[in-house]
Design an enzyme around this catalytic site. Structure first.
Site, short mmCIF file in Angstrom:
data_model
loop_
_atom_site.label_atom_id
_atom_site.label_comp_id
_atom_site.label_asym_id
_atom_site.label_seq_id
_atom_site.Cartn_x
_atom_site.Cartn_y
_atom_site.Cartn_z
CB CYS A 24 -0.95 -0.01 1.19
SG CYS A 24 -1.99 -1.48 1.22
CG HIS A 55 -1.48 4.48 5.19
ND1 HIS A 55 -1.42 4.36 3.82
CD2 HIS A 55 -1.69 3.23 5.68
CE1 HIS A 55 -1.58 3.09 3.48
NE2 HIS A 55 -1.75 2.39 4.59
CD GLU A 89 -1.06 7.59 9.49
OE1 GLU A 89 -0.66 8.41 8.65
OE2 GLU A 89 -2.00 6.79 9.28
CE LYS A 105 -5.47 4.31 2.73
NZ LYS A 105 -4.63 5.51 2.88
CG HIS A 150 -6.38 0.90 1.65
ND1 HIS A 150 -5.45 1.56 0.84
CD2 HIS A 150 -5.65 0.24 2.59
CE1 HIS A 150 -4.24 1.31 1.29
NE2 HIS A 150 -4.33 0.52 2.34
CG PHE A 189 -0.09 -5.79 4.42
CD1 PHE A 189 -0.50 -4.96 5.45
CD2 PHE A 189 -1.02 -6.68 3.90
CE1 PHE A 189 -1.78 -5.01 5.96
CE2 PHE A 189 -2.31 -6.74 4.40
CZ PHE A 189 -2.70 -5.91 5.43
#
Length: 414
Positions: free
Chosen positions: A168, A309, A320, A338, A343, A402
């Site tokens: 991502c 994010h 985050e 998002k 996403h 990831f």
């Protein structure tokens, strides 16, 4: 502005909120959710627990020629659409008046998954109809470098065509890679960003099985994606592409280009912690932000806004917030797109990078959609409900993937 600064001269996008940058930005500012029910027979056939996604507002078939649709995977289609808008926006689209030598032009477009729709479709054909029915275009349609390769072919880029695959963080990593090429003087112009379009059975099933995806709002899709909200329970899959045209400042000035802002600095790091979970103390993410500030020559106090994010997962959003406080402090105004468009995986960082730049340009931070009850573990100023006017000179865009991939991009005004 110095001669080798990296400036942004073109923007392009196609997203669940709109078929171009302007309508996407309008949708963000309006706080609109683009999540809806997936009306496809395979959802019920596979008995998927997730029946919603943030699907494109404008189908590629409405924009591209029929032969292009037939020869390109969906992730390649969205890359072409966004790249054409960015190229036009940068004033580089006149074939009779080329502004950049092919050898001084590079294309860098990341994707997290690549041509999953083609892979799964052609596998069904192989199983049901045999090898002779499999398309001879299968490999170029499914390979992850396909979006970058097709844009590079269209623009005749001979300075390099690259395809970072960093889950991502891929779209943001592409912009960081472009920054490095321009700073090194390897090329004069880079077309960079991310593309993703994999709303189909295996991704939805896989994300659901690992409990990363929202499965509680099939009957209320517009409120499913809830970054930073205390009642969030997973992300919503989206699709789309975002592309920027980056140039060396001296080259842009020589051709009289309009500059919309600067990609002033980049920071990358890795967690070395877990294949899917972020390091809970936000150490790696904070290092990426600190590196972006250092390369931009900025201090934490200069940063008035962080485009997060934040995917709407329990663990990720809190980690985050911790990292933002470590690297920058409590003062920035935060938002998380998002909530609007789900996403976009490998395209997320590029589309959200565009939103970060536009926030600086327009002096306004878009609200985080569906944020009604801020998680008590997030003690930061997150914009919700209405856009907020903020005078900005610098902002950070975060992207994490990831595998522990962390990318932070620092943007400043032109």
């Amino acid at each position: 502005m110095s001669s080798n600064d990296v400036v942004v001269t073109g923007l392009g996008a196609t997203t669940p909120l709109g078929g171009d940058v302007a309508t996407t930005w309008e949708g963000m500012l309006a706080g609109r959710s683009a999540v809806s029910r997936i009306e496809a027979e395979w959802v019920e056939r596979h008995q998927l627990p997730v029946k919603i996604a943030a699907q494109l507002a404008v189908e590629p078939t409405e924009v591209l020629k029929r032969v292009e649709v037939r020869r390109l995977d969906r992730c390649e289609q969205v890359a072409i659409i966004a790249a054409r808008e960015a190229w036009q926006h940068a004033g580089l689209a006149d074939p009779d008046n080329p502004r950049v030598e092919p050898e001084r032009l590079a294309v860098i477009i990341g994707t997290g998954i690549g041509g999953a729709v083609t892979l799964l479709t052609q596998d069904d054909i192989l199983e049901n109809d045999g090898v002779r029915k499999v398309s001879p275009l299968t490999i170029p349609m499914l390979m992850p470098n396909g979006p970058a390769a097709h844009v590079g072919l269209e623009l005749k880029a001979r300075g390099g065509v690259h395809a970072p695959v960093s889950a991502c963080a891929s779209g943001a990593e592409a912009l960081a890679w472009g920054y490095r090429m321009l700073k090194a003087g390897e090329v004069d112009v880079v077309v960079a960003g991310g593309a993703e379009a994999c709303i189909t059975g295996i991704p939805l099933a896989g994300f659901s099985q690992m409990r990363a995806m929202c499965i509680s709002h099939n009957d209320d899709p517009e409120h499913a994606s809830r970054p930073f909200d205390a009642h969030r329970d997973g992300f919503v899959l989206g699709e789309g592409a975002g592309i920027m045209v980056l140039e060396r400042a001296d080259f842009a000035a020589a051709r009289g280009a309009t500059v919309h802002g600067r990609l002033a600095g980049i920071g990358t790091s890795s967690d070395a912690y877990h294949i899917t979970a972020p390091e809970p103390e936000g150490i790696g993410q904070a290092r990426a932000m600190t590196a972006a500030l250092r390369s931009a020559g900025l201090s934490p106090e200069d940063v008035g806004h962080v485009n997060c994010h934040a995917t709407s997962t329990q663990v990720g959003d809190v980690a985050e917030a911790v990292s933002v406080r470590k690297a920058i402090g409590d003062h920035p105004v935060l938002t998380a797109p998002k909530g609007n468009m789900g996403h976009l995986l490998g395209a997320a960082g590029a589309v959200e990078g565009i939103a970060t730049l536009l926030a600086i340009r327009d002096g306004v931070v878009a609200p985080t959609a569906n944020l009604e009850d801020l998680d008590s573990g997030i003690v930061l100023d997150v914009v919700s409900k209405e856009p907020r006017k903020v005078e900005l000179t610098a902002a950070i865009n975060d992207s994490f993937g990831f595998g522990g991939h962390n990318v932070a991009l620092a943007f400043t005004a032109a």
